[in-house]
Design a protein around this motif. Sequence first.
Motif, PDB file in Angstrom:
ATOM      1  N   ALA A 202     -19.207 -25.753  16.359  1.00  0.00           N
ATOM      2  CA  ALA A 202     -20.003 -25.075  16.593  1.00  0.00           C
ATOM      3  C   ALA A 202     -21.355 -24.476  15.848  1.00  0.00           C
ATOM      4  O   ALA A 202     -22.281 -24.721  15.913  1.00  0.00           O
ATOM      5  N   ILE A 203     -20.606 -23.692  14.424  1.00  0.00           N
ATOM      6  CA  ILE A 203     -21.381 -23.460  13.058  1.00  0.00           C
ATOM      7  C   ILE A 203     -22.159 -24.281  12.481  1.00  0.00           C
ATOM      8  O   ILE A 203     -23.016 -24.485  11.601  1.00  0.00           O
ATOM      9  N   SER A 204     -20.786 -25.641  12.342  1.00  0.00           N
ATOM     10  CA  SER A 204     -21.487 -26.622  11.910  1.00  0.00           C
ATOM     11  C   SER A 204     -22.364 -27.611  12.023  1.00  0.00           C
ATOM     12  O   SER A 204     -23.517 -28.097  11.244  1.00  0.00           O
ATOM     13  N   ALA A 205     -23.090 -26.632  13.437  1.00  0.00           N
ATOM     14  CA  ALA A 205     -24.289 -28.093  13.896  1.00  0.00           C
ATOM     15  C   ALA A 205     -25.684 -26.730  14.647  1.00  0.00           C
ATOM     16  O   ALA A 205     -26.029 -27.100  14.653  1.00  0.00           O
ATOM     17  N   CYS A 206     -25.190 -25.221  13.805  1.00  0.00           N
ATOM     18  CA  CYS A 206     -25.593 -23.969  14.085  1.00  0.00           C
ATOM     19  C   CYS A 206     -27.272 -23.650  13.632  1.00  0.00           C
ATOM     20  O   CYS A 206     -26.764 -24.653  12.774  1.00  0.00           O
ATOM     21  N   SER A 207     -27.786 -23.932  14.687  1.00  0.00           N
ATOM     22  CA  SER A 207     -29.697 -23.808  13.461  1.00  0.00           C
ATOM     23  C   SER A 207     -30.193 -22.322  13.903  1.00  0.00           C
ATOM     24  O   SER A 207     -31.553 -22.347  14.727  1.00  0.00           O
ATOM     25  N   ARG A 208     -29.681 -21.593  14.672  1.00  0.00           N
ATOM     26  CA  ARG A 208     -30.227 -20.725  15.258  1.00  0.00           C
ATOM     27  C   ARG A 208     -31.128 -19.652  14.587  1.00  0.00           C
ATOM     28  O   ARG A 208     -32.226 -19.291  14.844  1.00  0.00           O
ATOM     29  N   CYS A 209     -30.857 -19.988  13.169  1.00  0.00           N
ATOM     30  CA  CYS A 209     -32.191 -19.440  11.910  1.00  0.00           C
ATOM     31  C   CYS A 209     -32.000 -20.470  11.010  1.00  0.00           C
ATOM     32  O   CYS A 209     -30.597 -21.252  11.103  1.00  0.00           O
ATOM     33  N   PRO A 210     -33.441 -19.663  10.409  1.00  0.00           N
ATOM     34  CA  PRO A 210     -33.563 -21.001   9.484  1.00  0.00           C
ATOM     35  C   PRO A 210     -32.145 -21.208   8.612  1.00  0.00           C
ATOM     36  O   PRO A 210     -33.107 -22.324   8.015  1.00  0.00           O
TER      37      PRO A 210
ATOM     38  N   LYS B 120     -23.092 -17.410   7.976  1.00  0.00           N
ATOM     39  CA  LYS B 120     -22.068 -18.203   8.239  1.00  0.00           C
ATOM     40  C   LYS B 120     -22.115 -19.798   7.257  1.00  0.00           C
ATOM     41  O   LYS B 120     -21.534 -20.762   6.487  1.00  0.00           O
ATOM     42  N   HIS B 121     -23.810 -19.859   6.870  1.00  0.00           N
ATOM     43  CA  HIS B 121     -24.391 -20.508   6.095  1.00  0.00           C
ATOM     44  C   HIS B 121     -24.518 -19.958   4.434  1.00  0.00           C
ATOM     45  O   HIS B 121     -24.881 -19.060   4.685  1.00  0.00           O
ATOM     46  N   PHE B 122     -24.626 -20.519   2.983  1.00  0.00           N
ATOM     47  CA  PHE B 122     -25.358 -19.947   2.286  1.00  0.00           C
ATOM     48  C   PHE B 122     -26.543 -20.568   2.723  1.00  0.00           C
ATOM     49  O   PHE B 122     -27.589 -21.499   2.331  1.00  0.00           O
TER      50      PHE B 122
ATOM     51  N   TRP C  72     -23.678 -13.115  16.606  1.00  0.00           N
ATOM     52  CA  TRP C  72     -22.876 -13.532  17.411  1.00  0.00           C
ATOM     53  C   TRP C  72     -21.639 -14.638  16.795  1.00  0.00           C
ATOM     54  O   TRP C  72     -20.597 -15.109  18.075  1.00  0.00           O
ATOM     55  N   TRP C  73     -21.533 -15.540  16.068  1.00  0.00           N
ATOM     56  CA  TRP C  73     -20.384 -16.093  15.453  1.00  0.00           C
ATOM     57  C   TRP C  73     -19.511 -15.164  15.384  1.00  0.00           C
ATOM     58  O   TRP C  73     -18.306 -15.499  15.380  1.00  0.00           O
ATOM     59  N   HIS C  74     -19.663 -14.498  14.868  1.00  0.00           N
ATOM     60  CA  HIS C  74     -18.764 -13.679  13.839  1.00  0.00           C
ATOM     61  C   HIS C  74     -17.966 -12.877  15.023  1.00  0.00           C
ATOM     62  O   HIS C  74     -16.732 -12.466  14.396  1.00  0.00           O
TER      63      HIS C  74
HETATM   64  S1  SF4 Z   1     -26.557 -18.558   9.065  1.00  0.00           S
HETATM   65 FE1  SF4 Z   1     -25.509 -18.371  11.143  1.00  0.00          FE
HETATM   66  S2  SF4 Z   1     -27.263 -18.124  12.183  1.00  0.00           S
HETATM   67 FE2  SF4 Z   1     -28.133 -18.900  10.926  1.00  0.00          FE
HETATM   68  S3  SF4 Z   1     -27.872 -20.920  11.378  1.00  0.00           S
HETATM   69 FE3  SF4 Z   1     -26.179 -20.767  10.055  1.00  0.00          FE
HETATM   70  S4  SF4 Z   1     -24.717 -20.510  11.166  1.00  0.00           S
HETATM   71 FE4  SF4 Z   1     -26.566 -20.537  12.267  1.00  0.00          FE
END
Ligand code: SF4
Lengths: 461, 414
Positions: A273-281, A347-349, A373-375
């Motif tokens: 799920a996180i590799s496809a996530c773009s809940r935030c920019p 989860k992303h840099f 949410w993921w954490h």
């Molecule tokens: S940093 Fe977190 S919330 Fe933002 S896109 Fe990545 S996984 Fe989603």
Amino acid sequence: MPEPDDFAFWRDAARQLVQARIAPDQVAWSEPGSSGSLFAIGSTELPSPLPGAAVVKASKRFQSLARNAAVHSDPERFALLYEMLWRLQGNSRLMEDKADPLVRRIEEMDKAVRRDAHKMHAFVRFRKVSDEDANDHYVAWFEPDHHIVRREAGFFVRRFANMHWSILTPRGCLHWDGETLRESGPAQKADAPQGDPAEDLWRSYYASIFNPARLKIGAMLKEMPRKYWKNMPEAELIPQLIAGAQKRESQMVDAGSMVAEDRPESLEAIERAISACSRCPIGDLDNKAVMGEGPPDARLMIVGEQPGDVEDQQGRPFVGPAGQVLNAALEKIGLDREVAFVTNAVKHFKYQQRGKRRIHQSPNAKEIDLCRWWHEAEREIVKPDIVLALGASAGRAMLGRTVSISRQRGEPIALDDGSELWITAHPSYLLRLDGEAREKQVQLFEQDLRSVKERLAALAD
Amino acid sequence: MPALDTIQKLEILADAAKYDASCASSGTAKRNSKGGKGIGSTEGMGICHAYAPDGRCISLLKILLTNHCIFDCHYCVNRKSSNVRRARFTPQEVADLTLTFYRRNYIEGLFLSSGIIKSGNHTMEMLVETARILREDHDFRGYIHLKTIPEADPELVHQAGLFADRVSINVELPTDSGLTRLAPDKNARQIEGAMGGMKSAIVQAKDERKRFRNAPRFAPGGQSTQMIVGADAASDADIVGKASRLYDNFGLRRVYYSAFSPIPDASAVLPLKRPPLMREHRLYQSDWLMRFYGFAPREVMQATEADGNLPLDIDPKLAWALKFRDAFPVDVNRAPKEKLLRVPGLGTKAVGQILASRRHRSLRLDDVAKLTVSIAKVRPFICTLDWRPTMLTDRTDLRSLLAPKQEQLELFAA
Ligand code: SF4
């Protein structure tokens, strides 16, 4: 009847008729403009009371109902009231019999009149115009169902005592100049002024205060039937507000990137799920999601801020320079990194590109909250006894508020799920210090790790 | 950023206030503007001047002074970390807007709330100043409701009570743990402390007015509060328990419930789905049961299901009746008022009418039917001269017979 709302006239006439023993079916009541008089074949003279006639009795309840029912627009109202008064002479408590059809009918008329009066208080809309002396004058157009205009004058006089105003209606008009009330005959809608700049403001207010997430059209119509809409400036917005509500609500939801999805229930599912996530920019930058690693049933969870450049390239948490500081400290105090589940709050840099270099950027509060949410999903699966948050961002992810490390380090904070949160500095902070300052912070850092180690042991007993 | 004009500011600051449930403008002292220099009246009952398509009445100009906020409550659209558009009115602008609307008979007055700017005290000062301008500079005699800031100095909160008809202090969430989690900058003890302070000030002022006719009025419309429903895991039983403690401890006029609505920029700790509006409705019904039908909070809680929540498909009074079937049938010709009030489908008005009518004659089922909306709902629970339910209260399918059809529920709950 001289006027359709002349209760006093009816009362006096009815009293005399009762005393003259004229039965209800012998009396025809007619008001100005009605056709009733055409059928009147008897006398229009009021008969005199029979000698020795008893005093006419009417309960308090009847008197208060009758006052209202008398201004109802039903042409039969005076006859019905007379019939009631007639029957009351034989049964003074008749009004208490709620199941009697005549009692019910009069009560309904009373209710309709009170409702009409109430709607007049509510739905009269003044428009500002200026008269010759350039004083503000406020004029309204209203269409009542019943003969209530004269009766309701007092409400407007008490409320708008220092304003100059007129209320125009097809049943007669009221005019107040701050001192005296004047009445005039029926008016037409065209006599009332059009428009008022304040109406634009009011419409903006009406549209904004409405919550599109909760459409209840029936409830609105019940209290504000369509017949009133045409004279209320805000009502013209209703169709478009209703039509746009669904869209506005989904925009509200989308704006928060809240998708109605279920939280993943395994670490693998989170990783997908996180590799496809773009809940935030941050998720839309050129980067990979970095999953936490460690035993899925670890008793200790270590949470950093976010992956850095090296972590992003290798796809593993805490493998860059900060990771090395962490490893060295853990080794020094004798805590095995392998027993902990090591992960990040975000989860992303997040970075900024400068030439070839990607410069670390701290995630902002909103990004941390979204990624929480993921954490939280990770935490639900691993169920650690202790969570060690490295740095303020991790602390915020756990507590949902800004934390001060110097104030909160060294002591456990209870979390909702029964685990304990410990907060310490982020190892990259140590990297940025030199000399004595660094010495001191490293010691504090190791001391925090030691407390956590001891606490883990204590909890295991 | 270019300066926003009044319309834009109004849009932003009214939009930010739309999650607030309360809007009532009733129950204050009677006043009018005769003999004064200004404008306005209150006549006991507030007036709803319009209805929005969400079914709620508009009686007050309900806005925020500003939606800038230094706090970061998760359920709140104005929290610091949200990126909604921000705007700020001056107290003078709000006062002018209130008068502009009032003169046209759009509203009964003002309901002013605010994000926390600079500090609790600074914010409270601005709220009080707005009310002062209206009352003192313009001799405004309409309704004013001020949301007070629990963090502010008690002296400032006291001034609010001198200008306002009603004050409110929101408890926000039914449990302290929910508050800690979702409103980390707020403090349950502080909130209840402020409510307690307000209660004593109201009681004291009432007392003084009894002795000295000229003693100043203080929040004659009392105080109220609001709780958000569905943002945390609290059950209806928790909520009803909290509400009844608040009524008892702080003499509140009303507890409002606001179903958590999806808000822009909602944080990840909030539930993704909004609770059904029906839940909010059931809570209001339970509130009525306690305020007008003689139910004890404990009894309302008995009407909840295993998860602590009130059923959504039937109202709480019916739910209670189905659980306590041996309390029925009730004889409409003999039973005391308290018993009649327990009958599902009989409202306070119908009960009053039954009591009045039966002094004249014994009632038949037909007579009762004329006084109620749905005799079908009432029938299983009453006896009349010509009717006695045959073991109907023992039928196991009674609930499904009485519950409204599912499709209707969905429509209503939407
Ligand atoms: S940093 Fe977190 S919330 Fe933002 S896109 Fe990545 S996984 Fe989603």
